[in-house]
Each structure stands twice: as C-alpha cells, then as structure tokens.
Motif scaffolding. Structure first.
Motif, PDB file in Angstrom:
ATOM      1  N   ASN A 332      25.863  54.368  29.844  1.00  0.00           N
ATOM      2  CA  ASN A 332      26.815  54.650  30.919  1.00  0.00           C
ATOM      3  C   ASN A 332      26.630  53.704  32.093  1.00  0.00           C
ATOM      4  OD1 ASN A 332      28.387  56.804  29.896  1.00  0.00           O
ATOM      5  ND2 ASN A 332      26.677  58.212  30.195  1.00  0.00           N
ATOM      6  N   THR A 333      25.397  53.466  32.496  1.00  0.00           N
ATOM      7  CA  THR A 333      25.124  52.582  33.628  1.00  0.00           C
ATOM      8  C   THR A 333      25.478  51.143  33.279  1.00  0.00           C
ATOM      9  OG1 THR A 333      23.337  54.012  34.407  1.00  0.00           O
ATOM     10  CG2 THR A 333      23.355  51.749  35.199  1.00  0.00           C
ATOM     11  N   LEU A 334      25.111  50.719  32.087  1.00  0.00           N
ATOM     12  CA  LEU A 334      25.434  49.349  31.668  1.00  0.00           C
ATOM     13  C   LEU A 334      26.943  49.151  31.615  1.00  0.00           C
ATOM     14  CD1 LEU A 334      24.394  46.617  30.703  1.00  0.00           C
ATOM     15  CD2 LEU A 334      24.351  47.529  28.365  1.00  0.00           C
ATOM     16  N   LEU A 335      27.667  50.148  31.096  1.00  0.00           N
ATOM     17  CA  LEU A 335      29.125  50.066  31.041  1.00  0.00           C
ATOM     18  C   LEU A 335      29.704  50.014  32.451  1.00  0.00           C
ATOM     19  CD1 LEU A 335      31.796  50.169  29.452  1.00  0.00           C
ATOM     20  CD2 LEU A 335      31.650  52.671  29.567  1.00  0.00           C
ATOM     21  N   ALA A 336      29.190  50.839  33.354  1.00  0.00           N
ATOM     22  CA  ALA A 336      29.688  50.834  34.730  1.00  0.00           C
ATOM     23  C   ALA A 336      29.496  49.470  35.372  1.00  0.00           C
ATOM     24  CB  ALA A 336      28.979  51.912  35.543  1.00  0.00           C
ATOM     25  N   ASN A 337      28.322  48.842  35.144  1.00  0.00           N
ATOM     26  CA  ASN A 337      28.081  47.499  35.687  1.00  0.00           C
ATOM     27  C   ASN A 337      29.043  46.476  35.093  1.00  0.00           C
ATOM     28  OD1 ASN A 337      25.718  47.231  37.622  1.00  0.00           O
ATOM     29  ND2 ASN A 337      24.757  48.477  36.024  1.00  0.00           N
ATOM     30  N   ARG A 338      29.234  46.537  33.782  1.00  0.00           N
ATOM     31  CA  ARG A 338      30.108  45.549  33.130  1.00  0.00           C
ATOM     32  C   ARG A 338      31.559  45.702  33.582  1.00  0.00           C
ATOM     33  NH1 ARG A 338      27.490  45.728  26.975  1.00  0.00           N
ATOM     34  NH2 ARG A 338      25.769  44.259  27.430  1.00  0.00           N
ATOM     35  N   ILE A 339      31.998  46.930  33.745  1.00  0.00           N
ATOM     36  CA  ILE A 339      33.362  47.139  34.239  1.00  0.00           C
ATOM     37  C   ILE A 339      33.475  46.649  35.680  1.00  0.00           C
ATOM     38  CG2 ILE A 339      35.036  48.898  34.913  1.00  0.00           C
ATOM     39  CD1 ILE A 339      34.364  50.396  32.387  1.00  0.00           C
ATOM     40  N   GLY A 340      32.437  46.881  36.473  1.00  0.00           N
ATOM     41  CA  GLY A 340      32.444  46.369  37.843  1.00  0.00           C
ATOM     42  C   GLY A 340      32.530  44.856  37.879  1.00  0.00           C
ATOM     43  N   PHE A 341      31.772  44.178  37.002  1.00  0.00           N
ATOM     44  CA  PHE A 341      31.842  42.715  36.944  1.00  0.00           C
ATOM     45  C   PHE A 341      33.245  42.262  36.533  1.00  0.00           C
ATOM     46  CE2 PHE A 341      27.137  43.067  35.570  1.00  0.00           C
ATOM     47  CZ  PHE A 341      26.748  43.235  36.893  1.00  0.00           C
ATOM     48  N   ALA A 342      33.834  42.974  35.555  1.00  0.00           N
ATOM     49  CA  ALA A 342      35.173  42.611  35.087  1.00  0.00           C
ATOM     50  C   ALA A 342      36.200  42.761  36.204  1.00  0.00           C
ATOM     51  CB  ALA A 342      35.559  43.474  33.889  1.00  0.00           C
ATOM     52  N   LEU A 343      36.096  43.839  36.984  1.00  0.00           N
ATOM     53  CA  LEU A 343      37.039  44.048  38.087  1.00  0.00           C
ATOM     54  C   LEU A 343      36.917  42.934  39.113  1.00  0.00           C
ATOM     55  CD1 LEU A 343      36.688  47.917  38.607  1.00  0.00           C
ATOM     56  CD2 LEU A 343      38.622  46.689  37.584  1.00  0.00           C
ATOM     57  N   THR A 344      35.677  42.535  39.430  1.00  0.00           N
ATOM     58  CA  THR A 344      35.472  41.441  40.382  1.00  0.00           C
ATOM     59  C   THR A 344      36.072  40.145  39.857  1.00  0.00           C
ATOM     60  OG1 THR A 344      33.426  42.449  41.189  1.00  0.00           O
ATOM     61  CG2 THR A 344      33.741  40.115  41.637  1.00  0.00           C
ATOM     62  N   ASP A 345      35.832  39.856  38.568  1.00  0.00           N
ATOM     63  CA  ASP A 345      36.356  38.622  37.983  1.00  0.00           C
ATOM     64  C   ASP A 345      37.884  38.652  37.884  1.00  0.00           C
ATOM     65  OD1 ASP A 345      33.793  37.665  37.737  1.00  0.00           O
ATOM     66  OD2 ASP A 345      33.546  38.326  35.656  1.00  0.00           O
ATOM     67  N   LEU A 346      38.463  39.822  37.629  1.00  0.00           N
ATOM     68  CA  LEU A 346      39.923  39.939  37.610  1.00  0.00           C
ATOM     69  C   LEU A 346      40.509  39.667  38.990  1.00  0.00           C
ATOM     70  CD1 LEU A 346      40.395  43.101  35.356  1.00  0.00           C
ATOM     71  CD2 LEU A 346      41.109  40.767  34.801  1.00  0.00           C
ATOM     72  N   ASP A 347      39.820  40.125  40.029  1.00  0.00           N
ATOM     73  CA  ASP A 347      40.284  39.843  41.388  1.00  0.00           C
ATOM     74  C   ASP A 347      40.245  38.341  41.674  1.00  0.00           C
ATOM     75  OD1 ASP A 347      40.715  42.506  41.847  1.00  0.00           O
ATOM     76  OD2 ASP A 347      38.808  42.850  42.885  1.00  0.00           O
ATOM     77  N   GLN A 348      39.209  37.676  41.191  1.00  0.00           N
ATOM     78  CA  GLN A 348      39.127  36.221  41.366  1.00  0.00           C
ATOM     79  C   GLN A 348      40.271  35.520  40.624  1.00  0.00           C
ATOM     80  OE1 GLN A 348      37.035  34.192  43.173  1.00  0.00           O
ATOM     81  NE2 GLN A 348      36.215  36.051  44.107  1.00  0.00           N
ATOM     82  N   ALA A 349      40.570  36.000  39.419  1.00  0.00           N
ATOM     83  CA  ALA A 349      41.671  35.419  38.642  1.00  0.00           C
ATOM     84  C   ALA A 349      43.007  35.634  39.350  1.00  0.00           C
ATOM     85  CB  ALA A 349      41.710  36.024  37.240  1.00  0.00           C
ATOM     86  N   GLN A 350      43.184  36.827  39.922  1.00  0.00           N
ATOM     87  CA  GLN A 350      44.422  37.102  40.657  1.00  0.00           C
ATOM     88  C   GLN A 350      44.547  36.186  41.868  1.00  0.00           C
ATOM     89  OE1 GLN A 350      47.504  38.286  40.318  1.00  0.00           O
ATOM     90  NE2 GLN A 350      47.019  40.488  40.281  1.00  0.00           N
ATOM     91  N   ASP A 351      43.449  35.993  42.582  1.00  0.00           N
ATOM     92  CA  ASP A 351      43.470  35.084  43.734  1.00  0.00           C
ATOM     93  C   ASP A 351      43.791  33.655  43.298  1.00  0.00           C
ATOM     94  OD1 ASP A 351      42.854  37.163  45.413  1.00  0.00           O
ATOM     95  OD2 ASP A 351      40.716  36.700  45.537  1.00  0.00           O
ATOM     96  N   ASN A 352      43.264  33.257  42.148  1.00  0.00           N
ATOM     97  CA  ASN A 352      43.533  31.907  41.656  1.00  0.00           C
ATOM     98  C   ASN A 352      45.011  31.735  41.304  1.00  0.00           C
ATOM     99  OD1 ASN A 352      42.309  29.263  40.754  1.00  0.00           O
ATOM    100  ND2 ASN A 352      43.274  29.897  38.843  1.00  0.00           N
ATOM    101  N   LEU A 353      45.597  32.754  40.669  1.00  0.00           N
ATOM    102  CA  LEU A 353      47.025  32.687  40.352  1.00  0.00           C
ATOM    103  C   LEU A 353      47.855  32.619  41.626  1.00  0.00           C
ATOM    104  CD1 LEU A 353      47.524  35.216  37.392  1.00  0.00           C
ATOM    105  CD2 LEU A 353      47.333  32.723  37.305  1.00  0.00           C
ATOM    106  N   LEU A 354      47.455  33.364  42.644  1.00  0.00           N
ATOM    107  CA  LEU A 354      48.182  33.313  43.914  1.00  0.00           C
ATOM    108  C   LEU A 354      48.074  31.933  44.547  1.00  0.00           C
ATOM    109  CD1 LEU A 354      47.225  36.793  45.426  1.00  0.00           C
ATOM    110  CD2 LEU A 354      49.432  36.105  44.463  1.00  0.00           C
ATOM    111  N   ARG A 355      46.905  31.304  44.407  1.00  0.00           N
ATOM    112  CA  ARG A 355      46.736  29.943  44.939  1.00  0.00           C
ATOM    113  C   ARG A 355      47.678  28.963  44.231  1.00  0.00           C
ATOM    114  NH1 ARG A 355      44.474  25.625  43.072  1.00  0.00           N
ATOM    115  NH2 ARG A 355      43.621  26.746  41.283  1.00  0.00           N
ATOM    116  N   VAL A 356      47.742  29.063  42.899  1.00  0.00           N
ATOM    117  CA  VAL A 356      48.626  28.177  42.138  1.00  0.00           C
ATOM    118  C   VAL A 356      50.085  28.451  42.495  1.00  0.00           C
ATOM    119  CG1 VAL A 356      49.374  27.478  39.837  1.00  0.00           C
ATOM    120  CG2 VAL A 356      46.956  27.953  40.272  1.00  0.00           C
TER     121      VAL A 356
END
Length: 426
Positions: A332-356
């Motif tokens: 459960n803890t490992l999954l929570a961390n991995r989902i948290g990392f994915a959410l952060t990386d998705l936000d970075q991807a969204q920011d990159n698309l907005l930049r483009v």
C-alpha cells in the motif's frame, strides 16, 4: 501640285480609317475599364504596372502560405489540447486508483482503461496534417515518429528539426515541432529534482515531490544533487541522516554516516530541509521535502537531479504500478508513493504541453498579424494598379464623343468631296 481624284479618295479613306481606329481604341478602353490596352499606350506606366503586378502575385503566394501555416499550426494545437485533456483524465484515474478502498482487481480495471489512453496518446503523437505529413516528427514528415508499447516503451524515430514555411519576404514560421520536445524530453519530479523510494521500505513513509526554495543555492557548483535520506528507529524515536551519494559522506556530520541514532529527529509531515541546522556543517542547497507517515528502521528515500522522462514512460509506470497493486508486505505504501510520483510527472508533462502550446499560439498570432499586413499591402497594390491602368471614365467618354464627331465629319466631308463633278453644271 496636281491633285488627282485617286489622291482625294485615298486621303479621305485614310482619314476615315484613322478616326475609326481612334474611336475603336477609346471604345475598347471604356468597355474594358483599362487605360493601357497595350504597352505602347504608356510604356512607363505599363512597365511600372508589371512590377506592381509581380509584387502583388508574390504577396498572394505569401498569403497562401500564411493560410496553410495557420491551418497546420491549428491542427497541432488541436492535438495538444486533446493530449492535455487526456492527461487530465489519466490524472483523475490515478487519483482514483490510489484510493484505499479499492481492491487489486479494481486497480487492474483502471489500468486496463489507462492502456486505452496510452494507445490514444500514441495516436495523437503520430497525428498528420492535411497533406499526410506528421506534425511531431521534425523535418522527417514522412516518418511515423512514435512506436512502442507499455511493455517495451516508446521510441522516437523523428529528428529535432522544425519545418519552416515562408510567410513573408523576410520571415519563416515553424509549422511543426519535434516530438522529442513535446512528448519525450520532459523533466521528471518537480523539474529540479525527483524523489523516489526504495522498493524494500517497510514503513508507511510517503515522500512528496519536494520544492526548491532558492534556485541559485540549488544550482550552486558544490551541490551534487544526489542524496539519500536514511531512517533509523531506536526506542520509539525515529531519526534520519542525509547522505551525499557522490562523496559518501553525511551532510549532517561531514563524515561517513555514523551508526544510529542519526543527527536529526524525524517528525511526520515536517519539512526536511537540505540546510544545516545548529551545530551541523555549513551547507544550504535551497530545497526541502516532506515525508508523511512513519518510516521503518532502515527505510531509504532518494533525491536525484531531474532527468528527461517521456510522457509515455510516465503513463507506463502508472499502469504497471496499478497492475502490480498493493501486494503483500508494504504494498500500500509503495503504491501510494508510485502514484504520487506519477501525479507529479503528469503535472510536469501538462506544463510542458502548455509551454509548447504557448509557442504555437505566438506563431499563430504572428501569422494573423502578417495576414493583416498582407491584406493592407494587397490593397495598396490594387490602388497603385488602378491609378496606372484604369481608365478615367469621364475623360474617356468625353473623348469618345469627340472622336465620334470627328469620324462623322470625316465621313460627311468625304461624301461631299467625292460627289463633286462638272457634269452637274452642264
């Protein structure tokens, strides 16, 4: 001088033909609306009109290019908007997948839907314009830029170029973007550093993305940007040390990591600052992070400089995390961390698309400005051509009436002269 009857007839006929030709020329000017019917009518104006007409045709080509460039950029922006909507949908599913009430079967169902989103994203990244050229393959418009699967990963087959369109005499506009720049070359983590957990952690500690409070200090030459935060639990007290993985020394002691207990006492949810406190050796890297929950003895969390990670990899990691689920042990803890990392990386991807998209929007705005200038220039050309070539109807009609009178006079006088005979008086 002796004047013969033949000369009289010839001269009269020539005069009538001349007046007829003048009348016909003026009549053609009135009918066509053009003052210059042949270059001989006004050689200087005809030459100038030819120059203006060539410039007008060139401007028309630029206007056609502007329209084509605007349409291509509009298609690219539409695909990026769709990709942004897809990221938003994926983020919602990720949050849903992190819910503690879900079973592993529920998470696998969400992962199956995310696999469909993965294929949809691949289709958007391989989009083409109206002529069949791929929008995100750089110069290599005929090459399908992206291929791969969740299991194998996605590779980029295009290049780093941007196809250019000549939209004015002095300006070229990029009408394509490198897929590397749009979908592949995205900074993970918070953009400056990425946090991660060791898969063997046994506690309930969940680390956030962290923040850089002072970019200048974070980017100082002495910062190796590679740290581990190690925890120990002794007699109910949790302590931690911050280790520089390049030098192998503790930042908190300046020497090799000592045995537990470690220099700092851990408080769940309290910021761990990468800065000296009290008697610790002087250092300040202008960053901090937060770990919630309770790490177990020996748990380790890592901080590394941000690296490039594709949007496909981010989505693939999330799919694998949900398909793996919260298995036995500390899942459960490992999954929570991995989902948290994915959410952060998705936000970075969204920011990159907005930049483009911002870059595409600025180019579209420039094309709109050039189109307005081109329309004004075309109007100026039309006015110049009208001044050089168009007939003045008032003057032309007046001249037509005058020449008509001349022709009638020539015809009547010819009749009178040719009717002369001495036999009329015998």
């Amino acid at each position: 001088m002796r004047v013969s009857s033949g000369m009289i007839f010839s001269a009269g006929l020539a005069s009538i033909q001349k007046q007829t030709a003048s009348l016909l020329h003026t009549q053609q000017q009135v009918a066509s609306g053009r003052r210059i019917l042949t270059p001989a009518d006004d050689p200087v104006a005809a030459a100038r009109a030819l120059e203006v007409e060539q410039a007008q045709n060139t401007n028309a080509l630029y206007q056609a290019n502007q329209k084509a460039a605007g349409e291509t950029l509009g298609l690219a922006e539409g695909r990026l908007i769709s990709a942004g909507d897809l990221i938003h949908s994926v983020r919602t599913l990720a949050v849903q997948g992190g819910g503690g009430a879900l079973s592993d079967r529920d998470r696998r169902s969400i992962a199956a839907e995310l696999r469909q989103r993965f294929d949809e994203l691949l289709g958007l990244a391989n989009a083409t314009d109206g002529s069949g050229q791929h929008l995100f393959s750089g110069y290599m418009g005929d090459t399908t830029p992206f291929s791969g699967t969740v299991a194998t990963g996605v590779v980029y087959a295009g290049d780093e170029g941007q196809r250019q369109q000549q939209v004015s005499a002095s300006r070229q506009i990029a009408v394509s973007d490198s897929g590397n720049d749009v979908f592949m070359r995205i900074r993970n983590g918070n953009g400056s550093f990425a946090t991660s957990v060791t898969a063997t952690n046994g506690g309930s500690g969940v680390i956030d993305a962290g923040t850089v409070t002072d970019p200048a200090k974070w980017n100082v030459a002495g910062n190796n940007k590679d740290f581990s935060i190690v925890f120990a639990v002794n007699a109910g007290t949790t302590t931690y040390d911050i280790v520089d993985n390049v030098s192998g020394n503790s930042l908190l002691t300046g020497a090799a990591p000592a045995a537990a207990p470690y220099p700092r006492v851990f408080t769940p949810g309290q910021a761990i600052v990468l800065k000296n406190q009290g008697a610790e050796p002087a250092f300040d890297y202008g960053a901090q992070l937060v770990i919630s929950g309770n790490p177990a003895n020996g748990d380790t969390f890592d901080v590394d400089a941000s690296a490039s990670q594709s949007l496909f990899a981010t989505l693939g990691n999330l799919i694998v995390a949900l398909e793996t689920g919260a298995a036995a042990g500390n899942g459960n803890t490992l999954l929570a961390n991995r989902i948290g990392f994915a959410l952060t990386d998705l936000d970075q991807a969204q920011d990159n698309l907005l930049r483009v998209r911002a870059g595409i929007g600025s180019r579209m705005n420039e094309i709109d400005s050039l189109a307005g200038a081109g329309e004004n220039l075309n109007l100026n050309y039309e006015q110049t051509l009208s001044r050089l070539r168009d007939v003045d109807y008032a003057a032309a009609i007046s001249q037509l009436t005058q020449e008509q009178g001349y022709l009638e006079a020539a015809q009547k006088s010819f009749l009178r002269v040719t009717d002369l005979s001495l036999f009329n008086y015998v």
